[in-house]
Enzyme design. Structure first.
Site, mmCIF file in Angstrom:
data_model
loop_
_atom_site.group_PDB
_atom_site.id
_atom_site.type_symbol
_atom_site.label_atom_id
_atom_site.label_comp_id
_atom_site.label_asym_id
_atom_site.label_seq_id
_atom_site.Cartn_x
_atom_site.Cartn_y
_atom_site.Cartn_z
ATOM 1 N N MET A 19 0.849 -1.194 0.000
ATOM 2 C CA MET A 19 0.000 0.000 0.000
ATOM 3 C C MET A 19 0.880 1.238 0.000
ATOM 4 S SD MET A 19 -3.233 -0.812 2.498
ATOM 5 C CE MET A 19 -3.928 0.834 2.415
ATOM 6 N N GLU A 90 -6.600 -2.899 -7.905
ATOM 7 C CA GLU A 90 -6.925 -3.756 -6.752
ATOM 8 C C GLU A 90 -7.209 -5.177 -7.228
ATOM 9 O OE1 GLU A 90 -6.472 -2.622 -3.821
ATOM 10 O OE2 GLU A 90 -6.973 -0.489 -3.766
ATOM 11 N N GLN A 92 -5.841 -7.884 -6.702
ATOM 12 C CA GLN A 92 -5.666 -8.972 -5.719
ATOM 13 C C GLN A 92 -6.998 -9.410 -5.105
ATOM 14 O OE1 GLN A 92 -4.764 -5.786 -4.998
ATOM 15 N NE2 GLN A 92 -5.877 -5.269 -3.123
ATOM 16 N N CYS A 187 11.037 -3.332 9.716
ATOM 17 C CA CYS A 187 10.023 -2.681 10.556
ATOM 18 C C CYS A 187 8.689 -3.420 10.564
ATOM 19 C CB CYS A 187 9.811 -1.238 10.107
ATOM 20 S SG CYS A 187 11.271 -0.181 10.370
HETATM 21 P P1 ADP Z 1 -1.201 2.451 -4.013
HETATM 22 O O1 ADP Z 1 -2.222 2.352 -5.083
HETATM 23 O O2 ADP Z 1 0.033 1.610 -4.282
HETATM 24 O O3 ADP Z 1 -1.742 2.194 -2.629
HETATM 25 P P2 ADP Z 1 -1.378 5.298 -4.489
HETATM 26 O O4 ADP Z 1 -1.104 5.518 -5.944
HETATM 27 O O5 ADP Z 1 -2.800 5.293 -4.048
HETATM 28 O O6 ADP Z 1 -0.643 3.950 -4.007
HETATM 29 O O7 ADP Z 1 -0.678 6.417 -3.601
HETATM 30 C C1 ADP Z 1 0.675 6.827 -3.790
HETATM 31 C C2 ADP Z 1 0.843 8.179 -3.118
HETATM 32 O O8 ADP Z 1 0.630 8.046 -1.721
HETATM 33 C C3 ADP Z 1 2.232 8.771 -3.216
HETATM 34 O O9 ADP Z 1 2.441 9.477 -4.418
HETATM 35 C C4 ADP Z 1 2.251 9.722 -2.031
HETATM 36 O O10 ADP Z 1 1.722 10.981 -2.385
HETATM 37 C C5 ADP Z 1 1.281 9.108 -1.044
HETATM 38 N N1 ADP Z 1 1.888 8.495 0.146
HETATM 39 C C6 ADP Z 1 1.392 8.560 1.408
HETATM 40 N N2 ADP Z 1 2.136 7.837 2.267
HETATM 41 C C7 ADP Z 1 3.154 7.294 1.552
HETATM 42 C C8 ADP Z 1 4.270 6.422 1.863
HETATM 43 N N3 ADP Z 1 4.488 5.999 3.107
HETATM 44 N N4 ADP Z 1 5.093 6.064 0.861
HETATM 45 C C9 ADP Z 1 4.884 6.514 -0.387
HETATM 46 N N5 ADP Z 1 3.867 7.323 -0.761
HETATM 47 C C10 ADP Z 1 2.995 7.712 0.198
HETATM 48 MG MG MG Z 2 -4.167 1.690 -5.118
HETATM 49 ZN ZN ZN Z 3 11.449 0.559 8.120
#
Ligand code: ADP
Ligand code: MG
Ligand code: ZN
Length: 199
Positions: A19, A90, A92, A187
């Site tokens: 995520m 999504e 998965q 972690c």
């Molecule tokens: P996913 O679909 O893989 O869950 P998203 O595309 O929804 O990812 O979200 C990516 C965005 O989330 C990044 O561009 C950043 O702005 C934000 N973000 C918030 N927390 C984090 C984190 N811990 N690491 C990376 N990006 C993060």
């Molecule tokens: Mg996503």
């Molecule tokens: Zn870490």
């Protein structure tokens, strides 16, 4: 690496990672470029939680794009016809038959982009992801930023009241009071019951 897509027919691209690693952003980026190229595109997502944003793929950073929620793989296959680029976000969460459906679309000439969590909160391969990754012509494994140490995060931590969620919990929980963080290998914390279950 040379990334030249096949000249005829379709192919399967998989975007995976924990995520917050930017899977949805990457899906949207690829889809927008395909739209600019004048291709007929569609993004599907599983109809799991339709309380809000049922009609969009939304990234954690707020980037969004229109998506079609589908209740089954059969519905996805039926609604995908006529599109040159088919996104599945999504992925998965879909049943195992999504693999055959994605490959059938690729065989018919579609560029299929599947984005999803490679691992669940226990760090076990998530649903259809291993098969999708094996069949894909192109694979990208994205990393997030570890919420705890700032290093490259490859796992998803589920927390309940700030503590590692029980290992025995359901893989998919919708609308519960859970909280997720991206974590690196060092972690990531297993739930308190993990040792008992593994034994
Ligand atoms: P996913 O679909 O893989 O869950 P998203 O595309 O929804 O990812 O979200 C990516 C965005 O989330 C990044 O561009 C950043 O702005 C934000 N973000 C918030 N927390 C984090 C984190 N811990 N690491 C990376 N990006 C993060
Ligand atoms: Mg996503
Ligand atoms: Zn870490």
């Amino acid at each position: 690496m040379i990334r030249v897509p096949p000249h005829r027919g379709g192919w399967l691209e998989v975007v995976c990672g924990p995520m917050f690693s930017g899977k949805s952003e990457e899906m949207i980026r690829r889809m927008r470029r395909a739209e600019i190229a004048g291709q007929r595109v569609v993004i599907f997502k599983p109809r799991i939680d339709d309380r809000f944003d049922a009609e969009d793929v939304v990234s954690h950073a707020g980037v969004r794009m229109r998506a079609v929620p589908v209740g089954s793989v059969a519905e996805l296959s039926a609604r995908a016809s006529g599109h040159e680029v088919v996104g599945i976000d999504e992925v998965q969460f879909f049943e195992a038959t999504v693999v055959g459906a994605a490959l059938a679309l690729a065989d018919l000439g579609a560029r299929v982009i599947a984005a999803g969590l490679d691992l669940d909160f226990r760090r076990l391969p998530f649903g259809p992801m291993p098969d999708l990754l094996s069949h894909a012509e192109f694979v990208d494994k994205l990393q997030a930023v570890c919420h705890r140490c700032g290093g490259p995060a490859t796992t998803t931590q589920r927390l309940v009241d700030g503590r590692p969620a029980p290992y025995a919990g359901d893989t998919i929980v919708v609308g519960a009071s859970e909280h997720y963080e991206a974590r690196c290998r060092d972690c990531h914390e297993a739930g308190i019951d993990a040792v008992t279950i593994a034994a």
